[in-house]
Enzyme design. Structure first.
Site, PDB file in Angstrom:
ATOM      1  CD  GLU B  58      -0.504 -13.478   0.041  1.00 34.88           C
ATOM      2  OE1 GLU B  58      -0.589 -13.565   1.294  1.00 34.88           O
ATOM      3  OE2 GLU B  58      -1.382 -12.943  -0.645  1.00 34.88           O
ATOM      4  CG  PHE B  83       0.651  -9.275  -1.336  1.00 37.36           C
ATOM      5  CD1 PHE B  83       0.655  -8.416  -0.245  1.00 37.36           C
ATOM      6  CD2 PHE B  83      -0.143  -8.961  -2.419  1.00 37.36           C
ATOM      7  CE1 PHE B  83      -0.128  -7.272  -0.240  1.00 37.36           C
ATOM      8  CE2 PHE B  83      -0.932  -7.822  -2.432  1.00 37.36           C
ATOM      9  CZ  PHE B  83      -0.931  -6.962  -1.340  1.00 37.36           C
ATOM     10  CG  HIS B 109      -0.012  -5.786 -10.189  1.00 37.70           C
ATOM     11  ND1 HIS B 109      -0.010  -6.885 -11.019  1.00 37.70           N
ATOM     12  CD2 HIS B 109      -1.201  -5.178 -10.375  1.00 37.70           C
ATOM     13  CE1 HIS B 109      -1.157  -6.934 -11.683  1.00 37.70           C
ATOM     14  NE2 HIS B 109      -1.893  -5.921 -11.324  1.00 37.70           N
ATOM     15  NE  ARG B 167      -2.983  -2.517 -13.192  1.00 41.92           N
ATOM     16  CZ  ARG B 167      -3.471  -1.296 -13.411  1.00 41.92           C
ATOM     17  NH1 ARG B 167      -2.726  -0.233 -13.207  1.00 41.92           N
ATOM     18  NH2 ARG B 167      -4.705  -1.147 -13.826  1.00 41.92           N
TER      19      ARG B 167
END
Lengths: 279, 314
Positions: B58, B83, B109, B167
């Site tokens: 990332e 992330f 998420h 999500r």
């Protein structure tokens, strides 16, 4: 441009770095001096750039991943005509155009803000990818420190570069062998660096980073290499050109005092005069 | 009103990118081995030549995005919020925000509703992290229609933007016929002066249900949807503080650093009122089905209604 002309410019770039950091009372002369020949060659003999039009779309790009070594880069940019030489005397001052680490928003000729080690090579990959996506043929050059190669992100970027076949990217490592806490091998040990880059999918060339013929040959080879990125591991001397700074860990991040400044300027001016006499 | 759709905002985001890319040739989408989860896979399928999987790296992905933006592209870098904003925080700070590059960062998420994956993947700090960066726009859309419009606004805005994706499939409540997204402008969903409920993201619909059900008890709560957490709509917050006298914030985020703080920063200087904060109370989450967790953490209609009742009745 002849080698002697390049040597003069590089010596002046070193002088600029010494002047800039002296007036700033801080900064990083050691790595600025080791990389000065590389910067000089790139801007005066290699890259397609136009100081009158610093943002032109098809220019070659340069990212100084080891951002702290900007004093000699600034000197090269000043000589190239991006801004006045006297800006060097305001380096790191309040309100100055020349920040302690490169600032693309405020300094003409700086293609990417940098200074946090490991990040510039990723940005260079992004620029090289943009060229590929846009079918542009500009090339991207980035200079890293050898200590910087301890950053994990360098290797993420290296994987990315070869996976995406970025043959328009040239990664140059200024291998002066020293970092803040000691020699690179004592502190964290990055060797064998050539085998590491090879394993990450690069074509690798090891050169003397102060020899313009070797710099030129490596960059030519890079251009001829298709389908993979190119790494030039340039062995250099930290503090090159100023006797008391050469190969001294202590000159990573401090400026000359008055007496040291006088000696450094005298030494560099003598080198310049000697080279000018050759012409 | 068109049929309410039940969709995760990550999917709306992927659909919107695909739609936008048809006319905007500069959009390039990056992912970090989570394309199927962040739904950038929808874009990937349609525009494979403008999609680049950066692998599980990332930090590099955000640096690559910075380079793409410096070269004139509009990169959208997506991963899980944990992330894309957490792992890559310093890359965003120094390579994206400091040079004010035109990078769009997506965090999927996000929040407790990530569910079964547990604490390591339930990012409750992304809004706080992104909100502290100068020049960063922070978006937290509440349903399908809002996400579609917010993604468009993010791409059209010149500068770094963080956009939070969920999500969990959720019911939409906005009416696409009348819905208008304006960057930095809150939306009043329900009028009332007893208390102002200011909500953001997935929990807006829960707050809406709570506010509507309290009408029968004679409680008239104002409900404001804040889709842009930064820059926050100061005007709508000040007006709510002045006219309602009390505020309740609702967010699926740590109560430190997110919507609650953004609201308090406005009220404390402009119109100090009592602010009751509903959110995750400075702790980590744990595994479980999303709706169960939302219930346990007090982020559903029931608890929001109870808090409104308590605040109004003193």
């Amino acid at each position: 441009m002849t080698n002697v002309q390049l040597k003069i410019l590089a010596a002046k770039a070193r002088l600029g770095a010494v002047i800039g950091t002296y007036y700033a009372k801080s900064g990083h002369p050691g790595g600025s001096l080791s990389a000065a020949d590389i910067f000089t060659y790139l801007y005066f003999n290699e890259m397609n750039v136009d100081p009158q039009n610093p943002d032109k779309a098809d220019r070659d790009r340069f990212v100084l991943s080891k951002g702290h070594c900007c004093p000699s880069l600034y000197a090269v940019l000043a000589m190239k005509g991006y801004f006045e030489w006297d800006e060097l005397k305001k380096l790191r001052h309040v309100g100055a155009m020349l920040q302690g680490h490169p600032d693309m928003k405020g300094t003409p000729g700086i293609d990417m803000s940098s200074g946090s080690l490991g990040q510039g090579i990723s940005a260079a990959c992004g620029m090289a990818l943009a060229a590929k996506l846009g079918n542009n043929d500009y090339r991207v050059y980035t200079v890293l420190g050898d200590g910087e190669c301890e950053e994990g992100q360098v290797w993420e970027a290296a994987m990315f570069a070869s996976h995406n076949n970025l043959d328009n990217l040239v990664v140059i490592v200024d291998q002066n062998g020293l970092q803040i806490d000691g020699t690179v091998e004592e502190v964290a040990g990055i060797e064998p660096l050539d085998k590491k880059f090879e394993a990450f999918g690069f074509e690798v060339e090891k050169i003397d980073g102060h020899n313009f013929d070797e710099i030129a040959a490596a960059l030519e080879k890079a251009k001829a290499t298709k389908g993979k990125p190119f790494a030039i591991l340039a062995r250099t001397v930290k503090g090159k050109g100023v006797s008391f700074m050469e190969n001294q860990v202590g000159w990573h991040g401090k400026a000359c005092n008055d007496g040291e400044f006088e000696i450094a300027v005298k030494e560099l001016e003598a080198q310049i005069a000697e080279l000018e006499a050759e012409i | 009103m068109a049929d309410a759709v039940c969709k995760a905002t990550r999917e709306s985001f992927g659909m919107a990118l695909c739609e936008l890319a048809k006319t905007n040739k500069d959009i390039v989408v990056l992912d970090a081995d989570l394309a199927a989860a962040t739904k950038t896979s929808i874009f990937q399928k349609e525009f494979p030549e403008r999609f680049c999987d950066c692998g599980i790296a990332e930090g590099n992905m955000l640096g690559v995005a910075a380079g793409l933006a410096a070269a004139g592209k509009i990169p959208v870098a997506a991963s899980f919020a944990m992330f894309s904003t957490g792992r890559a925080y310093e890359q965003i700070r120094n390579s994206v925000a400091y040079p004010a590059l035109n990078v769009k960062i997506a965090g999927s998420h996000a929040g407790i509703s990530t569910g079964e994956d547990g604490a390591t993947h339930q990012c409750l700090e992304d809004i706080a992290l992104m909100r502290t960066l100068p020049g960063m726009t922070v978006l937290n859309p509440a349903d399908h229609y809002e996400m579609m419009e917010a993604t468009k606004a993010a791409v059209e805005h010149n500068g770094p933007v963080y956009i939070r994706l969920g999500r969990l499939a959720i019911d939409s409540f906005n009416d696409p016929a009348n819905y208008k997204f304006e960057l930095g402008k809150g939306i009043t969903l329900h009028e009332g002066n007893d208390v102002a409920v200011i909500a953001s993201g997935l929990v807006v619909n829960e707050a809406r249900k709570a506010v509507l059900s309290l009408e029968s008890e004679g409680i008239n709560a104002r409900l404001i949807n804040i889709h842009t957490i930064k820059p926050i709509d100061r005007e709508i917050v000040i007006k709510a503080a002045k006219e309602c006298g009390q505020i309740i914030t609702v967010e699926e985020h740590n109560i430190i650093g997110g919507l609650a703080d953004a609201v308090c920063e406005v009220t404390s200087s402009e119109c100090p009122v009592k602010v009751t904060r509903i959110g995750v109370n400075d702790r980590f989450g744990y595994s479980g089905p999303a709706w169960e967790l939302l219930e346990i953490f007090g982020l559903t209609e029931k608890n929001i209604g109870n808090v409104i009742r308590e605040v109004v009745k003193g």
